[in-house]
Design a protein around this motif. Sequence first.
Motif, short mmCIF file in Angstrom:
data_model
loop_
_atom_site.label_atom_id
_atom_site.label_comp_id
_atom_site.label_asym_id
_atom_site.label_seq_id
_atom_site.Cartn_x
_atom_site.Cartn_y
_atom_site.Cartn_z
N ALA A 163 0.84 -1.21 0.00
CA ALA A 163 0.00 0.00 0.00
C ALA A 163 0.88 1.26 0.00
O ALA A 163 0.60 2.22 -0.72
CB ALA A 163 -0.92 -0.01 1.22
N ALA A 164 1.96 1.23 0.78
CA ALA A 164 2.84 2.41 0.88
C ALA A 164 3.54 2.66 -0.46
O ALA A 164 3.62 3.81 -0.94
CB ALA A 164 3.86 2.19 1.99
N GLU A 165 4.03 1.58 -1.07
CA GLU A 165 4.78 1.75 -2.34
C GLU A 165 3.86 2.21 -3.46
O GLU A 165 4.23 3.07 -4.28
CB GLU A 165 5.44 0.41 -2.69
CG GLU A 165 6.64 0.54 -3.60
CD GLU A 165 7.88 1.07 -2.87
OE1 GLU A 165 7.80 2.18 -2.31
OE2 GLU A 165 8.91 0.39 -2.90
N VAL A 166 2.65 1.64 -3.49
CA VAL A 166 1.69 2.01 -4.54
C VAL A 166 1.23 3.46 -4.34
O VAL A 166 1.08 4.22 -5.31
CB VAL A 166 0.50 1.02 -4.54
CG1 VAL A 166 -0.66 1.55 -5.35
CG2 VAL A 166 0.95 -0.34 -5.06
N ALA A 167 1.06 3.87 -3.09
CA ALA A 167 0.63 5.26 -2.83
C ALA A 167 1.69 6.25 -3.30
O ALA A 167 1.38 7.27 -3.91
CB ALA A 167 0.36 5.44 -1.34
N ASP A 168 2.95 5.94 -3.04
CA ASP A 168 4.03 6.87 -3.39
C ASP A 168 4.32 6.93 -4.89
O ASP A 168 4.62 7.98 -5.43
CB ASP A 168 5.34 6.41 -2.72
CG ASP A 168 5.56 7.06 -1.36
OD1 ASP A 168 4.82 7.98 -1.01
OD2 ASP A 168 6.50 6.62 -0.67
N THR A 169 4.30 5.75 -5.54
CA THR A 169 4.76 5.68 -6.93
C THR A 169 3.61 5.66 -7.93
O THR A 169 3.83 5.93 -9.11
CB THR A 169 5.57 4.39 -7.18
OG1 THR A 169 4.70 3.27 -6.91
CG2 THR A 169 6.80 4.31 -6.30
N GLY A 170 2.41 5.28 -7.46
CA GLY A 170 1.28 5.12 -8.37
C GLY A 170 1.39 3.88 -9.23
O GLY A 170 0.55 3.63 -10.09
N LYS A 171 2.42 3.05 -9.01
CA LYS A 171 2.61 1.92 -9.93
C LYS A 171 1.52 0.88 -9.72
O LYS A 171 0.95 0.78 -8.62
CB LYS A 171 4.01 1.32 -9.80
CG LYS A 171 4.38 0.71 -8.50
CD LYS A 171 5.79 0.09 -8.56
CE LYS A 171 6.93 1.05 -8.41
NZ LYS A 171 8.26 0.49 -8.56
N PRO A 172 1.20 0.11 -10.77
CA PRO A 172 0.18 -0.93 -10.62
C PRO A 172 0.56 -1.90 -9.49
O PRO A 172 1.73 -2.22 -9.32
CB PRO A 172 0.20 -1.64 -11.97
CG PRO A 172 0.76 -0.64 -12.92
CD PRO A 172 1.73 0.17 -12.13
N LEU A 196 0.27 0.00 -17.50
CA LEU A 196 1.28 1.05 -17.57
C LEU A 196 0.92 2.15 -16.56
O LEU A 196 0.00 2.91 -16.80
CB LEU A 196 1.36 1.63 -18.98
CG LEU A 196 2.62 2.43 -19.29
CD1 LEU A 196 3.84 1.52 -19.43
CD2 LEU A 196 2.45 3.26 -20.55
N GLY A 197 1.64 2.16 -15.46
CA GLY A 197 1.36 3.15 -14.42
C GLY A 197 1.77 4.54 -14.86
O GLY A 197 2.24 4.75 -15.99
N PRO A 198 1.62 5.51 -13.97
CA PRO A 198 2.00 6.88 -14.30
C PRO A 198 3.50 7.08 -14.18
O PRO A 198 4.20 6.25 -13.59
CB PRO A 198 1.29 7.69 -13.21
CG PRO A 198 1.27 6.75 -12.03
CD PRO A 198 1.08 5.37 -12.61
N LEU A 199 3.99 8.20 -14.70
CA LEU A 199 5.34 8.64 -14.37
C LEU A 199 5.30 9.20 -12.94
O LEU A 199 4.23 9.41 -12.38
CB LEU A 199 5.81 9.69 -15.38
CG LEU A 199 5.99 9.13 -16.80
CD1 LEU A 199 6.22 10.27 -17.80
CD2 LEU A 199 7.13 8.12 -16.88
N ILE A 200 6.46 9.43 -12.36
CA ILE A 200 6.51 9.73 -10.92
C ILE A 200 5.94 11.10 -10.57
O ILE A 200 5.41 11.29 -9.48
CB ILE A 200 7.95 9.60 -10.38
CG1 ILE A 200 7.96 9.59 -8.85
CG2 ILE A 200 8.86 10.70 -10.93
CD1 ILE A 200 7.35 8.42 -8.21
N SER A 201 6.01 12.06 -11.50
CA SER A 201 5.58 13.43 -11.13
C SER A 201 5.19 14.19 -12.39
O SER A 201 5.54 13.81 -13.51
CB SER A 201 6.74 14.18 -10.44
OG SER A 201 7.82 14.30 -11.35
N ALA A 202 4.50 15.32 -12.17
CA ALA A 202 4.14 16.19 -13.29
C ALA A 202 5.41 16.69 -13.97
O ALA A 202 5.49 16.77 -15.21
CB ALA A 202 3.31 17.36 -12.77
#
Length: 494
Positions: A95-104, A335-341
């Motif tokens: 949960a922590a890793e997914v919250a920070d990175t947005g990765k699947p 395909l998850g998001p990139l890390i930041s805008a």
Amino acid sequence: MTSVSSSPITDTILNFIDGSYREGSEGKSFSNVNPATGAEIGVVHEASQADVADAVAAAKAALTGPWGKMTTAERVKLITAVATEIERRADDFLAAEVADTGKPRHVASHIDIPRGAANFRMFADVVSTMPGESFNTPTPDGGQAFNYTVRKPKGVVAVVCPWNFPLLLMTWKVGPALACGNTVVVKPSEETPRTAALLGEVMNAVGMPKGVYNVVHGFGPGSAGEFLTSNPDVDAITFTGETGTGQAIMQKAATGVRDISFELGGKNPAIVFADADLDKAVEGLSRSVFLNTGQVCLGTERVYVERPIFDAFVARMAAAAQDFKPGVTGDRAYLGPLISAEHREKVLGYYRRAVEDGATVVTGGGVPEISGAEAGGFFVEPTLWIDVAHGDTVMREEIFGPCCGILPFDSEDEVIALANDTVYGLCASVWTENLSRGHRVAAAMEVGVCWVNSWFLRDLRTAFGGSGHSGIGREGGVHSLEFYTEITNICVKL
Ligand SMILES: NC(=O)c1ccc[n+]([C@@H]2O[C@H](COP(=O)([O-])OP(=O)(O)OC[C@H]3O[C@@H](n4cnc5c(N)ncnc54)[C@H](O)[C@@H]3O)[C@@H](O)[C@H]2O)c1
Ligand SMILES: O=C/C=C/C=C(\O)C(=O)O
């Protein structure tokens, strides 16, 4: 698949110093954003220079406390318990890793979290079986001397980490550092502070002595990163991140002549010969280009394909790209998001630059249309280019996005020269069913790691790192022990 946005985490992320969670002493904080939605989901307490100094002092004091007095067997038991506790709390780490990175979730649950535990378990094994060195030496008086080595921890190790595989890359360094008896102060990326902070709970739960593992949050220059790497009581610095940051840290390490280990950027080539098994090559290379949305230091951004199969390869890669659908929920789970805008702007800048320089976009090239909670996420389309020249910007600079240029080649000598013509030297992959050629070309690659007919197949005992602008030193197995220990040679006249 569970939606990231259905369970938002809006919490406070604290520093972990001398066994306790602490706010920043200057009251500074910064926001923690979920890249899959763009929403602020937490507040991170930034460590001040005094907080960093406290963390380093705690780490230094711990060296002479119960930790420093433990036998290797006792340390190994504790480190193995850390691995077991990470496994027991895998859902929390996920949960922590997914919250920070947005990765699947499936990426984090298959790669990041299990490797977090494995990094402790494996280095516990390595130190348990660590060989020593000894020599019998003839002496001028006709007698003998006996030389043998004793390995000792280096001391306080600063661990400065990136955001792409936060737990994996942090534990890859903390695991061996602790196994060798050092103490650590970790500076996680400002984008991904959660799993490093959570690991503090694990350390306390297994009874790790206070001060052995510390975490300070913040940025690079003028913040926790610089405070930590310039602290004179830090004995060694291990860093994973961009080459430019490595150069800045190296200058800090020069003061006090501190040792460094650097895992830096790359512009990794893949070479596909006409006799390659195309199924294997397309499967491996599509993962290599798109896994973790291309935010993998080992990812491929240049693909050289022997001319007779060029068109077929490009068509197959384009079809494979369609499977990496941007998004992290429902059927768009790959395909998850990139890390930041900010990072998305950088990647999109390269997407535009490729076209300006004359590339043909085979697939992708922009921002996908996504509705719902993820509309605010930092997604881009998986992208392939042809009609690129070897000297084009997108074929020379590290992009760190889900994209690559594909170029034809005609001869083995030509492609070896093209692959090696870069300032980087992290990794390469070679795809061929010709055994001799596979070995020959792999050995000719000027890189730290070369795969033949595979990619990211990792045995944690092997040497890992890069040459040129990709790094200094190797970690993994006994190579990590070289960095995380100091040797004393003892010479006994018999
Ligand atoms: N070779 C490898 O094994 C490997 C693995 C993963 C990522 N990387 C590289 O990492 C990069 C992506 O990660 P990133 O953007 O987080 O890298 P980055 O260099 O921007 O940041 C890495 C860490 O360094 C800190 N930092 C920044 N400036 C600093 C300074 N002056 N002093 C001290 N600390 C400082 C950051 O806060 C962060 O914690 C890519 O270039 C990628 O290739 C390499
Ligand atoms: O993004 C880079 C991934 C690096 C992987 C490792 O350091 C590893 O597998 O040990």
